[in-house]
Design an enzyme around this catalytic site. Structure first.
Site, PDB file in Angstrom:
ATOM      1  N   ARG A  62      58.941  29.025  25.864  1.00 43.89           N
ATOM      2  CA  ARG A  62      58.907  30.279  26.633  1.00 43.89           C
ATOM      3  C   ARG A  62      59.365  31.451  25.763  1.00 43.89           C
ATOM      4  NH1 ARG A  62      62.886  31.872  29.833  1.00 43.89           N
ATOM      5  NH2 ARG A  62      63.560  29.783  30.386  1.00 43.89           N
ATOM      6  N   TYR A 115      42.034  48.658  37.821  1.00 40.89           N
ATOM      7  CA  TYR A 115      41.818  47.335  38.407  1.00 40.89           C
ATOM      8  C   TYR A 115      42.622  47.214  39.711  1.00 40.89           C
ATOM      9  CZ  TYR A 115      42.112  42.268  38.896  1.00 40.89           C
ATOM     10  OH  TYR A 115      42.070  40.985  39.383  1.00 40.89           O
TER      11      TYR A 115
HETATM   12  C1  LIG Z   1      40.952  45.975  33.540  1.00 40.91           C
HETATM   13  C2  LIG Z   1      41.721  44.763  33.947  1.00 40.91           C
HETATM   14  N1  LIG Z   1      43.031  44.694  33.666  1.00 40.91           N
HETATM   15  C3  LIG Z   1      43.774  43.631  34.033  1.00 40.91           C
HETATM   16  C4  LIG Z   1      43.213  42.577  34.728  1.00 40.91           C
HETATM   17  C5  LIG Z   1      44.093  41.413  35.141  1.00 40.91           C
HETATM   18  O1  LIG Z   1      43.892  40.352  34.262  1.00 40.91           O
HETATM   19  P1  LIG Z   1      44.059  38.783  34.665  1.00 40.91           P
HETATM   20  O2  LIG Z   1      43.026  38.492  35.694  1.00 40.91           O
HETATM   21  O3  LIG Z   1      43.829  38.114  33.355  1.00 40.91           O
HETATM   22  O4  LIG Z   1      45.432  38.618  35.176  1.00 40.91           O
HETATM   23  C6  LIG Z   1      41.853  42.597  35.027  1.00 40.91           C
HETATM   24  C7  LIG Z   1      41.245  41.468  35.760  1.00 40.91           C
HETATM   25  O5  LIG Z   1      40.110  41.518  36.157  1.00 40.91           O
HETATM   26  C8  LIG Z   1      41.088  43.728  34.633  1.00 40.91           C
HETATM   27  O6  LIG Z   1      39.791  43.808  34.921  1.00 40.91           O
END
Ligand SMILES: Cc1ncc(COP(=O)(O)O)c(C=O)c1O
Length: 396
Positions: A62, A115
C-alpha cells in the site's frame, strides 16, 4: 523522476522504455508482477529505518511496490512531470487529490462540465466533510476569476470535458488562479499526454482515469496524479492512508497498455476526426461535437492548445427516445460505460455516465437528453462508419 536517460527521447521511446529496465535479478525484459503484500526485513532496525525513509526499499504494497513504481516512472516521463502517484481507479486519484490538498472549511472552483462522479464526489461526500465547491463555466477564464474566494484552495478543470468536449484555456486559467495563490488541477483523461501537456502551460497537477487510454484495452481500472514532487508527496500520503491502491497485477496491465499509448492515441485521433466529419455531413444527425471540427466554437483554442483532438465524438439525436433507438441499433459499436478502448464504445450520457447529476447541472454542462457519446475505437474506420450508417437507417 524525469531525469533519467529516457527523458531525452521522443514520446514513443519514453512510452516503451520509461520505467522498465530489464529486471536486475534474472534479466526479465517484461517488468515482473511483484504480487506481494509485504517485503521481508533483515532486522527490526531495518524495518524502522525503512518506515522513517532513512533507508531505501519496500515495506508494504500500500506504501510502495516495484511494479507500480515502474508505472509511476513511465507516466511521469510521458507527462514531463517531476512525480507521479498511481491509484486503483480514476476516482481514487480524484478523491486523494482533494483529501491531500484541501481541508474542511476550504473551497474549490470547479468547471461545470466534468465527469458525473467527480461532480457527485464534490457535492456529496466532500461537501459533507466541509469542502465547498462553486461550479462555473470555465470556458470563460473570467468566470473562474470571479468565483475565487479568500478560502479557495484549488481550481479543478477537465478539458476536453466528458461528454460535451468543452475546452478550458489552461494558460489563462492558471494565470488568474496563480495571481490569487490558488492551485490548478486538470483531468487529462480525454486528451492524454499525447495530445496536450497541461503542466507545460502552468497547470500544477494532472489527473487520469488510467482505465481509459492508458490501459487502452478495457481490462483494468486505474488512476494517476502527476505534478511537482512536494504536491505529489502530499497526495501520496492521502493515498497511503485512505487506501485506493493500485494492485501490482493491474499496474502490469497499465504498463503494457502505456507502451503503445502514443501509437494508439494518434490512431484514435484520426478515426474520430473521420467519424466526426462523416456525422457532420449526415442530415439525420443534429449537432456534432468534436474539437477538431472547424465549426466547434473553441476550435481555435483546440488548435493552439492541443496536438490532436482525441478519440471521443458526441452528437445529438434530437430526443432521448431517438438516442436510445439509435444506440440500440448499433451492432459493431458496444454499449458500455467506458472509453479509450481499442473497441468503439457508445453510451447515452444523460441516462448513463451523468445520470446522477441534478438536471440543472446536466443542462449547464450542455448534456441534452438526445446526446450520444461515441468513443471511437481502432477497428477499420470504414467498418465503424458503416455501423453508424446502418443504425441511422433504422431510426425513425
Ligand atoms: C474524465 C474522467 N475522469 C475520471 C473518471 C473516473 O475514472 P474511474 O472510472 O477509473 O474511476 C472518468 C470515468 O469515466 C472520466 O471519464
Amino acid at each position: 523522476m524525469a531525469d533519467d536517460f529516457t527523458a531525452k527521447h521522443g514520446e514513443a521511446t519514453r512510452a516503451i522504455h520509461g520505467g522498465q529496465e530489464p529486471d536486475p535479478y534474472i534479466g526479465a525484459v517484461s517488468t515482473p508482477i511483484y504480487q506481494t503484500a509485504s517485503f521481508a526485513f533483515d532486522s527490526v532496525e531495518q524495518a524502522v529505518a525503512r518506515a522513517a525513509h532513512l533507508e531505501e526499499g519496500y515495506s508494504y504494497s500500500r506504501v510502495g511496490n516495484p511494479t507500480t513504481d515502474a508505472l509511476e516512472h513511465k507516466l511521469a516521463l510521458l507527462e514531463e512531470a517531476e512525480a507521479c502517484v498511481v491509484f486503483g481507479s480514476g476516482m481514487g486519484a480524484i478523491s486523494a487529490l482533494f483529501l491531500g490538498l484541501c481541508r474542511t472549511g476550504e473551497h474549490v472552483v470547479c468547471a461545470d462540465s466534468i465527469y458525473g462522479a467527480t461532480h457527485g464526489l464534490l457535492t456529496g461526500p466532500l461537501a459533507k466533510w466541509g469542502l465547498s465547491a462553486t461550479f462555473v463555466d470555465a470556458r470563460e477564464p473570467g468566470n473562474v476569476a470571479r468565483a475565487i474566494r479568500p478560502d479557495t484552495r484549488l481550481v479543478y478543470l477537465e478539458s476536453p470535458s466528458n461528454p460535451t468536449l468543452r475546452l478550458v484555456d489552461f494558460e489563462a486559467v492558471a494565470q488568474v488562479a496563480h495571481d490569487r495563490g490558488v492551485l490548478v488541477a486538470a483531468d487529462n483523461t480525454f486528451a492524454t499526454s499525447v495530445n496536450q501537456l497541461p503542466l507545460r502551460v502552468g497547470v500544477d497537477l494532472v489527473l487520469y482515469s488510467a482505465t481509459k487510454y492508458i490501459s487502452g484495452h478495457g481490462d483494468t481500472l486505474g488512476g494517476a496524479v502527476l505534478g511537482g514532487a512536494e504536491l505529489i508527496r502530499r497526495v501520496r500520503q492521502a493515498e497511503i492512508l485512505h487506501g485506493a491502491t493500485l494492485s501490482p497485477m493491474n499496474a502490469f496491465l497499465l504498463l503494457r497498455g502505456a507502451q503503445t499509448l502514443p501509437l494508439r492515441v494518434r490512431a484514435h485521433n484520426a478515426h474520430a476526426l473521420a467519424v466526426a466529419r462523416w456525422l457532420e455531413g449526415h442530415p439525420a444527425v443534429g449537432q456534432v461535437i468534436y474539437p477538431g471540427l472547424e465549426r466547434h466554437p473553441q476550435h481555435a483554442l483546440a488548435r493552439h492548445q492541443m496536438r490532436g483532438f482525441g478519440g471521443v465524438v458526441s452528437f445529438d439525436m434530437g430526443s432521448e427516445a431517438r438516442a436510445e433507438q439509435y444506440i440500440d441499433a448499433l451492432r459493431l459499436c458496444t454499449i458500455a460505460a467506458s472509453l479509450g478502448d481499442v473497441k468503439t464504445l457508445v453510451l447515452q450520457p444523460a441516462r448513463m455516465s451523468h445520470r446522477f447529476m441534478p438536471p440543472q447541472a446536466r443542462a449547464d454542462a450542455g448534456i441534452t437528453p438526445g446526446l450520444v457519446r461515441l468513443a471511437v475505437g481502432l477497428e477499420d474506420v470504414e467498418d465503424i462508419i458503416a455501423d453508424l450508417e446502418q443504425a441511422l437507417a433504422r431510426v425513425e
